[in-house]
Design an enzyme around this catalytic site. Sequence first.
Site, short mmCIF file in Angstrom:
data_model
loop_
_atom_site.label_atom_id
_atom_site.label_comp_id
_atom_site.label_asym_id
_atom_site.label_seq_id
_atom_site.Cartn_x
_atom_site.Cartn_y
_atom_site.Cartn_z
N LEU A 1 61.38 -28.77 37.68
CA LEU A 1 60.13 -28.70 36.93
C LEU A 1 60.12 -29.68 35.76
O LEU A 1 59.10 -30.32 35.47
CB LEU A 1 59.94 -27.27 36.43
N ARG B 1 57.17 -35.38 33.49
CA ARG B 1 57.28 -35.86 32.12
C ARG B 1 56.12 -35.45 31.22
O ARG B 1 56.27 -35.41 30.01
CB ARG B 1 57.39 -37.40 32.11
N ARG C 1 78.18 -19.75 28.99
CA ARG C 1 77.13 -20.03 29.97
C ARG C 1 77.55 -21.06 31.02
O ARG C 1 76.90 -21.19 32.06
CB ARG C 1 75.87 -20.52 29.28
N ARG D 1 54.61 -30.84 44.61
CA ARG D 1 55.25 -29.52 44.67
C ARG D 1 54.60 -28.55 45.64
O ARG D 1 55.20 -27.52 45.95
CB ARG D 1 55.30 -28.92 43.26
#
Length: 247
Positions: A84, A88, A146, A173
């Site tokens: 995603l 830009r 993480r 997409r």
Amino acid sequence: MNVELIAYSSPMPYQCGTACYFNTVYNPMHIIEQAASVCYDSEPDFVKFKIAKGCAKTGHLSVYEHAYFTFHVKGISRACLAQLTRHRHFSFSVRSQRYCNERCSEPVFPASTDEDQDGIIADAYDYAWDAYDRLIENGVAKEDARMVLPNGAPTELYISANARALIEASHLRLCSRAQQEIRNMFDLMKKEIAPLSPEIAGMMVPQCEANPKYQFCTEGESCGRHPRLQDVLATATLKQLEEADEK
């Protein structure tokens, strides 16, 4: 996955005597039509949006940058987020794995896997979150712990984008070649916009459907819905050569 449209471009409230009027249901195409009208010194058409639609047909999509949408998205994977953020012209505010505790997070499973494969993935997720929990318990900072979390870790974010960016991103997409998770997300975004602006939602289509008169696939491999562009050009060239030979 949950996608909710929380804000969109709307006009300033205006005064009429002592009353103050707000448009509670407002189609952002009004802003686009008004902006487009100045380009041609024309009166805007706030019913059929003729100028804005004409701009779209000729590829003059810069006028669509005047309309903005903001979405709240929950339950997508960090892998989906990575795809995603390649767009830009989108703006993002994302849940931070550095500062937020990710214990007990519900991971995202790929749509393409079967029951047996989901079992393998679940085992890997269990191992990753167990390692994360143990690191936190041993005093490791969340920003370092993480590192063991998988691409399937869920996230939450807000996305803002103008109509042009949404339309052009949708061409990529909503393509059958895109990964299912991000296709689902854009489909939900389109459904959120549709009641508000069916015109803009109608332009959120795969690239092969962007021009109804000339439908072809620009990908290296077609899903089969339309022929590949290179095959269309090859056929056209062969036809021209045959016609030349006949002459």
